[in-house]
Design an enzyme around this catalytic site. Structure first.
Site, PDB file in Angstrom:
ATOM      1  N   ASP A  45      51.555 -44.460  24.077  1.00  0.00           N
ATOM      2  CA  ASP A  45      52.929 -44.647  23.609  1.00  0.00           C
ATOM      3  C   ASP A  45      53.147 -46.040  23.024  1.00  0.00           C
ATOM      4  O   ASP A  45      52.383 -46.981  23.307  1.00  0.00           O
ATOM      5  CB  ASP A  45      53.912 -44.470  24.775  1.00  0.00           C
ATOM      6  CG  ASP A  45      54.053 -43.031  25.215  1.00  0.00           C
ATOM      7  OD1 ASP A  45      53.300 -42.178  24.702  1.00  0.00           O
ATOM      8  OD2 ASP A  45      54.895 -42.759  26.079  1.00  0.00           O
ATOM      9  N   HIS A  96      57.924 -40.848  18.917  1.00  0.00           N
ATOM     10  CA  HIS A  96      58.459 -41.568  20.076  1.00  0.00           C
ATOM     11  C   HIS A  96      59.769 -42.275  19.712  1.00  0.00           C
ATOM     12  O   HIS A  96      60.037 -43.386  20.177  1.00  0.00           O
ATOM     13  CB  HIS A  96      57.404 -42.580  20.550  1.00  0.00           C
ATOM     14  CG  HIS A  96      57.566 -43.016  21.981  1.00  0.00           C
ATOM     15  ND1 HIS A  96      57.790 -42.139  23.026  1.00  0.00           N
ATOM     16  CD2 HIS A  96      57.524 -44.254  22.550  1.00  0.00           C
ATOM     17  CE1 HIS A  96      57.859 -42.804  24.153  1.00  0.00           C
ATOM     18  NE2 HIS A  96      57.719 -44.099  23.900  1.00  0.00           N
ATOM     19  N   HIS A 100      62.600 -47.796  20.217  1.00  0.00           N
ATOM     20  CA  HIS A 100      62.315 -47.445  21.608  1.00  0.00           C
ATOM     21  C   HIS A 100      63.588 -47.601  22.434  1.00  0.00           C
ATOM     22  O   HIS A 100      63.801 -48.595  23.125  1.00  0.00           O
ATOM     23  CB  HIS A 100      61.197 -48.336  22.150  1.00  0.00           C
ATOM     24  CG  HIS A 100      60.543 -47.780  23.386  1.00  0.00           C
ATOM     25  ND1 HIS A 100      61.058 -47.952  24.650  1.00  0.00           N
ATOM     26  CD2 HIS A 100      59.416 -47.040  23.538  1.00  0.00           C
ATOM     27  CE1 HIS A 100      60.276 -47.365  25.531  1.00  0.00           C
ATOM     28  NE2 HIS A 100      59.269 -46.804  24.879  1.00  0.00           N
ATOM     29  N   HIS A 189      49.579 -47.178  27.191  1.00  0.00           N
ATOM     30  CA  HIS A 189      50.337 -47.875  26.140  1.00  0.00           C
ATOM     31  C   HIS A 189      49.426 -48.807  25.348  1.00  0.00           C
ATOM     32  O   HIS A 189      48.700 -49.610  25.944  1.00  0.00           O
ATOM     33  CB  HIS A 189      51.484 -48.673  26.770  1.00  0.00           C
ATOM     34  CG  HIS A 189      52.465 -47.818  27.522  1.00  0.00           C
ATOM     35  ND1 HIS A 189      52.197 -47.328  28.795  1.00  0.00           N
ATOM     36  CD2 HIS A 189      53.695 -47.348  27.180  1.00  0.00           C
ATOM     37  CE1 HIS A 189      53.226 -46.600  29.200  1.00  0.00           C
ATOM     38  NE2 HIS A 189      54.152 -46.605  28.244  1.00  0.00           N
TER      39      HIS A 189
END
Length: 463
Positions: A45, A96, A100, A189
């Protein structure tokens, strides 16, 4: 002030907390674990990151491992060369959000725009669209469920806290190795520039991942893309219901019993239930039924309902859509004459103007003499559509795939048949039309194809 706070509590609970809870506990409408024998899935991510993503791609290439990258749209926009490299090296690219930010603090329209903008960026770089979506922090809201028709929500089965640098490479390695199992969907990540993350944390992730990949090679385990894992899992689970679906079925059948009791539904064939019915007043818009006959508000109708338990049993026991369609045709052919006899023997029922129901069938019921019309747009139609889609995903032999392939065709419609037509076509004095449909197998074959194409298993009179 107290009233406002109470409303905020209710909105937060139903918009955010409850959807998040049922996805985490029951996995409802999300994918979070596979059923592989030798395969697991690495997912990353927050990237791409110009410092760490190239090193990660080198490491994956060295071990011939494929991964899924859920990219932040703003980062992808700044580093298209990394998106292009991911694509060229055979990795799957997912969404995603453009920034964010939690879906809990964004309106549904804003979330939709975030997804679309990121997808447009991916498409402009790779030439391909993405349907795989992981909301930031895995937090979903009520309306994320409806977006499942456009995107597939992907969560995870193993998370390691690798966004914190203080965890250290040694502890992270131990955590990774402890969850190195077939079917796992691992969340890591490759960027530390989002809220709550440490900028240098991905360095520890790369060190730990190197050790884990070496161990995976020794065990003969392979990292595959999430879409490949989904396909393998769906194939392995054919004919089986997940715990989440079983819970949904249980709730659905309990509602069936409660509805039948509350509205005093009667059953056409109590020993082998398939159709239930009740007499009530029509409350919808005026409908032309042909030959000068009109159904208007206040007219009496016989409302038709399928038996939920029988519908479920037929759906899960049928080997194919065609077999399910044929079985439902047989039941309908048997039940309509029985229903006609019941109505003919009751002065009250015979005084009704029409047989009425709501269905997702677009074609097919006309073969039985029904008139199919559009359901007036509004809250009732929208709620019915959601209900029937969920129902279809549970009882149809390939319900989930039908929702993806034919979402635009799955629209609930009104089915009507004047009571006079029912008695004329299926009553004892005139059984010809029924006898003909039963005797001629080629007509059954034609009808089964028509109803299968029209998603017959989605038929359900709305409660």
């Amino acid at each position: 002030m107290e009233t406002l706070l109470l409303w905020l509590f209710y909105i937060t609970t139903f918009y955010a907390f409850i959807p998040g809870l049922i996805t985490r506990i029951f996995g409802y409408r999300v994918f979070r674990r596979g059923v592989g024998v030798k395969d697991y899935a690495l997912t990353f991510d927050d990237g791409p990151d110009p410092e760490y993503t190239p090193r990660l791609l080198d490491l994956l290439k060295e071990h011939d491992a494929k991964a899924t990258f859920f990219v932040v749209g703003a980062h992808a926009e700044r580093h298209p060369e990394l998106i292009r490299r991911m694509h060229d090296e055979g990795h799957l690219i997912g969404i995603h959000n453009y920034v964010h930010k939690s879906n809990w603090i964004m309106r549904p329209g804003t979330v939709r725009k975030q997804i679309q903008r990121t997808d447009d960026i991916i498409h402009s770089i790779t030439g391909q669209r993405s349907i795989y979506y992981r909301p930031p922090w895995g937090i979903v809201n009520l309306f994320d469920f409806s977006k499942r028709r456009q995107v597939r929500i992907i969560l995870w089965s193993a998370m390691f806290g690798d966004w914190k640098e203080k965890l250290g490479a040694k502890k992270l390695t131990a955590k990774l190795l402890s969850r190195l199992n077939p079917g796992e969907v691992m969340l890591l990540h490759d960027c530390g520039r989002t809220l709550g993350a440490d900028p240098k944390a991905p360095a520890n992730m790369l060190t730990a991942l190197k050790t884990m990949l070496e161990e995976a090679d020794k065990r003969g385990l392979k990292s595959i893309r999430v879409d490949e894992m989904i396909r393998a899992s769906e194939k392995a689970r054919e004919g089986r219901l997940s715990f989440g679906k079983m819970l949904l079925v249980w709730c659905w059948l309990m509602w069936e019993k409660a509805f039948q009791f509350m509205f005093r539904l009667k059953t056409v064939s109590p020993e082998n239930p398939f159709f239930h019915y009740r007499l009530r007043s029509y409350s919808g818009d005026t409908i032309e039924m042909g030959e000068g006959s009109v159904l208007k508000k206040g007219d009496r109708i016989v409302e038709l309902h399928f038996d939920n338990r029988r519908l479920f049993e037929l759906g899960v026991s049928s080997r194919s859509e065609a077999q399910l369609a044929i079985r439902m045709i047989r039941y309908t052919q048997k039940e309509l004459p029985d229903l006609a006899e019941i109505i003919a023997s009751s002065e009250e029922l015979a005084s009704a103007k029409a047989l009425y129901g709501v269905s997702m069938i677009n074609r097919g019921p006309e073969k039985f003499g029904f008139l199919v019309t559009d359901l007036p747009d509004g809250l009732f139609a929208k709620s019915t559509r959601v209900y029937l889609r969920i129902l279809l995903s549970v009882i149809h032999p390939s319900g989930g795939n039908r929702l993806k392939r034919r979402a635009d065709a799955l629209v609930p419609k009104t089915m009507l048949m004047p009571i006079t037509d029912l008695l004329r076509s299926y009553g004892k004095p005139h059984p010809g039309s029924l006898t003909k449909s039963v005797k001629h197998s080629e007509e059954d074959a034609e009808l089964s194809v028509t109803l299968s194409d029209a998603d017959l298993p989605g038929v359900h009179a709305v409660h």
